[in-house]
Design an enzyme around this catalytic site. Structure first.
Site, PDB file in Angstrom:
ATOM      1  N   PRO A   1       0.771  -1.250   0.000  1.00  0.00           N
ATOM      2  CG  PRO A   1      -0.001  -0.938   2.187  1.00  0.00           C
ATOM      3  CD  PRO A   1       0.724  -1.919   1.293  1.00  0.00           C
ATOM      4  CB  CYS A   2       3.056   2.828  -2.497  1.00  0.00           C
ATOM      5  SG  CYS A   2       2.191   2.398  -4.006  1.00  0.00           S
ATOM      6  CG  HIS A   3      -2.981   3.462  -1.269  1.00  0.00           C
ATOM      7  ND1 HIS A   3      -2.655   2.140  -1.523  1.00  0.00           N
ATOM      8  CD2 HIS A   3      -3.946   3.449  -0.321  1.00  0.00           C
ATOM      9  CE1 HIS A   3      -3.408   1.368  -0.750  1.00  0.00           C
ATOM     10  NE2 HIS A   3      -4.188   2.137  -0.009  1.00  0.00           N
TER      11      HIS A   3
END
Length: 165
Positions: free
Chosen positions: A132-134
């Site tokens: 989850p780089c968001h």
């Protein structure tokens, strides 16, 4: 042999890739570094690991926080792997700053790194959404940089916030 399949999501077409046993890529169409770790030769086929990842995406986009019941194997340097492992541990619905990740790396490895270096590794994440780089935000909590586009980052974070309410 690598395998790929497309999935149409609320944030656009997604391309998934696998080495046959592990999910190795998940890119939103037109994102920066699209297919960056995918070789030149691949076959379009929904093999079991890709089917499981698509099911995970369907649950995720419906507002659930699904368990990951398949293997992931992002391809990248040792430093990028370190950053991606930290990303993978960010709890659903929560965020962290690039600077906080840099501090964690220093604490875990004894090596000092900059928030900018962390940002470069975050941006090259080849398995978006699942890693989850968001969930990484700027020092002030603002939405900064996302290879898929800020509008998509905001959409993903809103899915997770709604689930927590």
């Amino acid at each position: 042999m690598d395998y790929v399949a497309e999935y149409v999501s609320p944030v656009g077409k997604i391309l998934l890739s696998s080495d046959g046993e592990n999910l190795t890529g998940l890119w939103i169409e037109n994102q920066k570094y699209f297919k960056s770790t995918l070789g030149d030769e691949y076959e379009e086929r929904k093999i079991p690991v890709i089917e499981k990842a698509i099911l995970w995406l369907e649950k995720y986009f419906s507002g659930e926080n699904p368990e990951i019941d398949f293997n992931i194997k992002p391809n990248g340097s040792e430093f990028r792997q370190t950053v991606w492992k930290i990303l993978f541990r960010i709890p659903y619905g929560e965020t962290i700053t690039y600077g906080e990740i840099a501090k964690r790396i220093e604490k875990e490895t004894g090596k000092r790194v900059s928030a900018q270096a962390v940002g470069g590794a975050v941006g090259h994440n080849p398995i978006s959404i699942i890693i989850p780089c968001h969930r990484v935000v700027g020092a002030d909590g603002g939405l900064t940089g996302y290879a898929g586009g800020i509008d998509k980052k905001e959409y993903l974070l809103n899915i997770e916030r709604q689930d927590k309410n």
